[in-house]
Write an enzyme that holds these catalytic residues in place. Structure first.
Site, PDB file in Angstrom:
ATOM      1  N   CYS A   1       0.839  -1.201   0.000  1.00 17.35           N
ATOM      2  CA  CYS A   1       0.000   0.000   0.000  1.00 17.35           C
ATOM      3  C   CYS A   1       0.874   1.252   0.000  1.00 17.35           C
ATOM      4  CB  CYS A   1      -0.915   0.004   1.212  1.00 17.35           C
ATOM      5  SG  CYS A   1      -2.044   1.424   1.258  1.00 17.35           S
TER       6      CYS A   1
ATOM      7  N   CYS B   1       0.049   5.122   6.766  1.00 11.79           N
ATOM      8  CA  CYS B   1      -0.626   4.970   8.055  1.00 11.79           C
ATOM      9  C   CYS B   1       0.344   4.354   9.071  1.00 11.79           C
ATOM     10  CB  CYS B   1      -1.864   4.099   7.909  1.00 11.79           C
ATOM     11  SG  CYS B   1      -3.012   4.650   6.617  1.00 11.79           S
TER      12      CYS B   1
ATOM     13  N   CYS C   1       0.039   0.606  10.317  1.00 16.34           N
ATOM     14  CA  CYS C   1      -0.281  -0.472   9.374  1.00 16.34           C
ATOM     15  C   CYS C   1       0.949  -1.138   8.774  1.00 16.34           C
ATOM     16  CB  CYS C   1      -1.172   0.068   8.257  1.00 16.34           C
ATOM     17  SG  CYS C   1      -1.748  -1.236   7.136  1.00 16.34           S
TER      18      CYS C   1
ATOM     19  N   CYS D   1     -16.430  -9.871   5.207  1.00 13.02           N
ATOM     20  CA  CYS D   1     -15.773  -8.607   4.906  1.00 13.02           C
ATOM     21  C   CYS D   1     -14.477  -8.883   4.141  1.00 13.02           C
ATOM     22  CB  CYS D   1     -15.451  -7.850   6.187  1.00 13.02           C
ATOM     23  SG  CYS D   1     -16.884  -7.607   7.267  1.00 13.02           S
TER      24      CYS D   1
ATOM     25  N   CYS E   1     -19.267  -6.901   2.858  1.00 18.67           N
ATOM     26  CA  CYS E   1     -18.607  -5.659   3.226  1.00 18.67           C
ATOM     27  C   CYS E   1     -17.232  -5.656   2.571  1.00 18.67           C
ATOM     28  CB  CYS E   1     -18.472  -5.541   4.745  1.00 18.67           C
ATOM     29  SG  CYS E   1     -17.620  -4.040   5.321  1.00 18.67           S
TER      30      CYS E   1
ATOM     31  N   CYS F   1     -19.704   1.346   7.387  1.00 21.15           N
ATOM     32  CA  CYS F   1     -18.977   0.786   8.520  1.00 21.15           C
ATOM     33  C   CYS F   1     -17.802   1.723   8.770  1.00 21.15           C
ATOM     34  CB  CYS F   1     -18.503  -0.626   8.198  1.00 21.15           C
ATOM     35  SG  CYS F   1     -17.453  -1.380   9.470  1.00 21.15           S
TER      36      CYS F   1
ATOM     37  N   ARG G   1     -18.733  -2.594  17.049  1.00 15.53           N
ATOM     38  CA  ARG G   1     -17.933  -3.810  16.892  1.00 15.53           C
ATOM     39  C   ARG G   1     -16.656  -3.744  17.709  1.00 15.53           C
ATOM     40  NH1 ARG G   1     -17.358  -4.637  11.249  1.00 15.53           N
ATOM     41  NH2 ARG G   1     -19.312  -5.773  11.410  1.00 15.53           N
TER      42      ARG G   1
END
Length: 344
Positions: A75, A79, A82, A119, A150, A210, A282
């Site tokens: 990616c 972040c 991550c 998901c 999702c 979400c 959640r």
């Protein structure tokens, strides 16, 4: 206990000086309001959260979702939490997008294990058109298995959101992560407004949202209140609100972040429940490092959804057997939820 002038006990709000007066949906929560909730004595906060929870949900019901990484690593975002970021010292290996049939095989396993929602996550800044077509085929196939769908694919424009809606997508995950004020300390490659724009495109397409955040990234209590305020003042509350405890991964900028008090995490669950009464809250990443007692307090505070399975994208999750044992000990049951129930 706060008196009648407290931000959390105004007659026009959900809360009153004597406790809960109903489940009115508010979109005018301020950071000060949330801070006042977080500062309540723990028994009072839990009472308010549990009362709100019982007004909208069966307090013994837990909704089960399973999360699969359909495209891992590589990616371009930065972040700080991550390991899929290509910018970090020890990022995970970049893999290609999984084949549709491979994903559907995993979805069947999830369904047979009791999941009601499947998901799928891809480590992209935003999806390329040919990849989006493949994801749409995955969505259609998972829907045919009788599961809610999702995906989380990064940023979307309105046309991409429309294609996912046409494929039958039920939910799109796109977290705000933290407060607007602290966000720049965690991510520099996309703005807070970028995230809000994607949420707007998703909502305009008619897809359920979400959206939640992460606790334990070095933010202060005001930032935690700011995250809840940002979520609770969206034009429509997210149907699902994942609250994640940071999983500290070596080789990422937050790999050595300081652990937070488990009760502070429970307070965040309670604040989410009180401010977003109809949302599924959640208990998401970080459960692997939580005691059974902490998870139980989270359920009492209003969490009523968990991810089920041994991994969450690239980080560990409690083994399914441990979850079954805990839920059995608590007398909790797991059921699927339809979209009507999620939007009630």
């Amino acid at each position: 206990m706060p008196d009648g002038s407290s931000p959390v006990s105004r007659p026009s709000s959900t809360m009153s000086a004597s406790g809960v007066t109903g489940v009115d949906i508010r979109h005018d929560w301020t950071v000060a309001d949330i801070q006042a909730l977080l500062d309540l004595p723990f028994p009072e906060l839990m009472f308010r959260a549990q009362t709100i929870h019982r007004a909208s949900f069966d307090p013994t019901d837990i909704q089960i979702s399973t999360l699969l990484s359909i495209k891992t690593g590589g990616c371009p975002e930065d972040c700080a939490y991550c390991p899929q970021s290509a910018r970090h010292e020890k990022s995970v290996k970049a893999d290609r997008l999984m084949a549709v049939e491979t994903v559907l095989a995993e979805a069947r396993k999830a369904r047979d294990a009791g999941a009601s929602r499947f998901c799928m996550g891809a480590a992209w800044r935003s999806p390329k058109e040919h990849d989006l077509e493949t994801v749409c085929a995955m969505v259609e196939g998972v829907k045919d298995l009788g599961l809610e769908t999702c995906v989380t694919l990064g940023m979307l424009d309105s046309a991409q959101a429309g294609k996912l809606k046409d494929a039958g997508l039920d939910y799109y995950n796109h977290n705000l992560d933290t407060s607007p004020e602290f966000y720049g300390e965690i991510i520099s490659t996309r703005t807070y407004q970028d995230r809000l724009d994607t949420l707007s495109h998703v909502r305009d397409a008619g897809i359920n949202v979400c959206c939640g955040g992460i606790v334990g990234m070095g933010e202060n209590e005001t930032d935690r209140a700011g995250l809840i305020a940002a979520l609770a003042t969206l034009p429509t509350h997210p149907e699902s609100v994942p609250i994640n405890l940071l999983v500290r991964v070596k080789g990422t900028p937050l790999g050595e972040a300081e652990e937070i008090d488990p009760l502070d995490f429970v307070r965040m669950i309670a604040a989410a429940r009180i401010t977003m009464p109809k949302s599924r809250v959640r208990l998401a990443a970080g459960r692997e490092n939580m005691s059974d007692e902490t998870q139980t307090l989270c359920f009492l505070a209003g969490a009523n959804s968990i991810f089920y399975g041994e991994r969450l994208l690239t980080t560990p999750n409690p083994q399914a057997q441990r979850d079954r044992v805990l839920l059995d000990r608590l007398g909790m049951h797991t059921t699927g939820i339809g979209l009507d129930a999620a939007q009630a």
